[in-house]
Design an enzyme around this catalytic site. Sequence first.
Site, PDB file in Angstrom:
ATOM      1  N   TYR A   1      45.909  30.375  23.691  1.00 24.34           N
ATOM      2  CA  TYR A   1      44.809  29.878  24.941  1.00 24.34           C
ATOM      3  C   TYR A   1      45.886  29.956  26.309  1.00 24.34           C
ATOM      4  O   TYR A   1      45.122  29.640  27.238  1.00 24.34           O
ATOM      5  CB  TYR A   1      45.604  28.316  24.644  1.00 24.34           C
ATOM      6  CG  TYR A   1      44.055  27.610  24.847  1.00 24.34           C
ATOM      7  CD1 TYR A   1      43.471  27.737  25.034  1.00 24.34           C
ATOM      8  CD2 TYR A   1      44.617  26.521  25.186  1.00 24.34           C
ATOM      9  CE1 TYR A   1      42.106  26.556  25.730  1.00 24.34           C
ATOM     10  CE2 TYR A   1      44.011  25.892  26.472  1.00 24.34           C
ATOM     11  CZ  TYR A   1      42.737  25.590  26.796  1.00 24.34           C
ATOM     12  OH  TYR A   1      41.905  24.739  27.156  1.00 24.34           O
TER      13      TYR A   1
ATOM     14  N   LYS B   1      45.250  23.407  31.681  1.00 29.41           N
ATOM     15  CA  LYS B   1      45.271  22.083  31.331  1.00 29.41           C
ATOM     16  C   LYS B   1      46.015  21.286  31.160  1.00 29.41           C
ATOM     17  O   LYS B   1      45.778  19.599  31.664  1.00 29.41           O
ATOM     18  CB  LYS B   1      44.381  21.917  29.787  1.00 29.41           C
ATOM     19  CG  LYS B   1      43.328  22.720  30.319  1.00 29.41           C
ATOM     20  CD  LYS B   1      42.350  22.366  30.671  1.00 29.41           C
ATOM     21  CE  LYS B   1      41.038  22.930  30.210  1.00 29.41           C
ATOM     22  NZ  LYS B   1      39.997  22.645  30.836  1.00 29.41           N
TER      23      LYS B   1
END
Length: 259
Positions: free
Chosen positions: A159, A166
Amino acid sequence: MGLLDGKKGLVFGIANDRSIAWHVAKTLMDAGATCGFAYMPGAKNLHRVKTCLEAGGITDAWLNACDATKDEDLDATFEAAREKYDTIDFLIHSIAYADRVYLKPGKFTETPRDVFAQALDISAYTLIAMANRARKMMPHGGSIIGMTYYGSQKVFPGYNVMGVAKAALEANSRYLASELGQQGIRVNTISAGPLKTLSAMAVGGVEEIFEWVEKKSPLRRNVEAEEVGKTALYLISDLSSGVTGENIFVDSGYNIAGL
Ligand SMILES: NC(=O)c1ccc[n+]([C@@H]2O[C@H](COP(=O)([O-])OP(=O)(O)OC[C@H]3O[C@@H](n4cnc5c(N)ncnc54)[C@H](O)[C@@H]3O)[C@@H](O)[C@H]2O)c1
């Protein structure tokens, strides 16, 4: 009577019928809301968005091309929305991007400056850029939602830079909530469990994440995009009138599992 009868808003981020933005928009429209849509410019993208909307029974959608990295595109989109709707009540930010070359386990340390800057710009900064324009169209208050993932708080190999983006998106949401609260505008994020969308498939190792959620989450299953839509309905509606600056997990409870 729908929960959102008479409410109008803008939805950014439909790529196709798997997109979280589509499932959110559908849920909001089923509850009586009117949605206008902004999509990434390009004939292929327009075709995909139209196909998705038409399959959902929407043939007269207000659609505007907008590359969210360009201020002029954002200005033009919000100006066109003002002409169409005058005021809006909600904004859905459901966009993200990072170069998939660096979304592979073991590649985070090599993230180049430009890849980092682009991921943070598209996936995090644009929430500020959109909120600043949307607030001028929300004289009666409103609700803004961004879409995030647990990789902001814990490491999911693959990720990578998206996790950093995020984390920034979630912080943006809190700072925006703090400043816009006085105008009656609420800002929250939804942290969805993994869903099989175009963006998710660019993340290296995502299949393993699906398996782990099924094995380890309290509900022992992955979530459905409709469940994200239902939480968005709560956050856009008056049911959540006292909620702002929050991050709500829709992940089968995966985030509470220690072992
Ligand atoms: N799918 C998941 O597992 C998952 C989980 C949690 C959070 N999210 C987040 O949900 C949001 C929506 O993603 P999705 O999974 O529906 O994937 P998706 O690929 O369907 O949607 C991503 C959207 O971002 C848009 N986009 C990218 N760059 C853009 C730009 N410069 N300007 C305008 N639009 C741009 C794309 O056109 C696309 O419509 C993203 O923020 C994503 O990180 C996804």
